[in-house]
Design a protein around this motif. Sequence first.
Motif, short mmCIF file in Angstrom:
data_model
loop_
_atom_site.label_atom_id
_atom_site.label_comp_id
_atom_site.label_asym_id
_atom_site.label_seq_id
_atom_site.Cartn_x
_atom_site.Cartn_y
_atom_site.Cartn_z
N SER A 165 77.57 6.68 28.58
CA SER A 165 77.54 6.83 30.04
C SER A 165 76.47 7.79 30.53
O SER A 165 76.29 7.97 31.74
CB SER A 165 78.91 7.29 30.55
N ASP A 166 75.72 8.43 29.62
CA ASP A 166 74.65 9.35 30.02
C ASP A 166 73.53 8.59 30.72
O ASP A 166 73.14 7.50 30.30
CB ASP A 166 74.04 10.06 28.81
N GLN A 167 73.00 9.19 31.74
CA GLN A 167 71.92 8.58 32.51
C GLN A 167 70.70 8.32 31.61
O GLN A 167 70.08 7.25 31.69
CB GLN A 167 71.53 9.49 33.67
N GLU A 168 70.38 9.27 30.75
CA GLU A 168 69.24 9.09 29.85
C GLU A 168 69.48 7.93 28.89
O GLU A 168 68.55 7.18 28.57
CB GLU A 168 68.95 10.38 29.10
N CYS A 169 70.71 7.78 28.44
CA CYS A 169 71.06 6.66 27.55
C CYS A 169 70.80 5.33 28.24
O CYS A 169 70.22 4.41 27.64
CB CYS A 169 72.53 6.77 27.14
#
Length: 129
Positions: free
Chosen positions: A110-114
């Motif tokens: 769920s990380d934005q960078e991911c």
Amino acid sequence: MAKDTVRYPDDVVEQIDALVEDGMFESKSEFYRFSAEYVLTLIDTDHEVKTFNFDEIKSELDINHRQYAESFGTDGGTFFLDAVITVRKQGLRGNYEAAERFIDTHYDASDQECIILEELLGTYRNGEL
């Protein structure tokens, strides 16, 4: 103050022990507190440091951001930029599974960078780049 238990690889603990023995840090606890606060200041410019003598320790360590950025081989020396470079290289070579493993190993789904890295990988997989 909260107490949290964390496990580290033996070689990491040995290096930390050596820093304490050399007098760079007064104790392992001081090392862990400083390290956590230091990383938080890199991630969040609004982070309010609470570690006693943080600035003094930082100045004694003489941490040169530019020097470390150059050793990373990237402009800003940020992990995300290194991750983009890694995913790009794997994508260009058609090593999609290796890129997926890298992303899954280093990021929460769920990380934005991911999400950005997965989109980047998708453009290589779909032949858009």
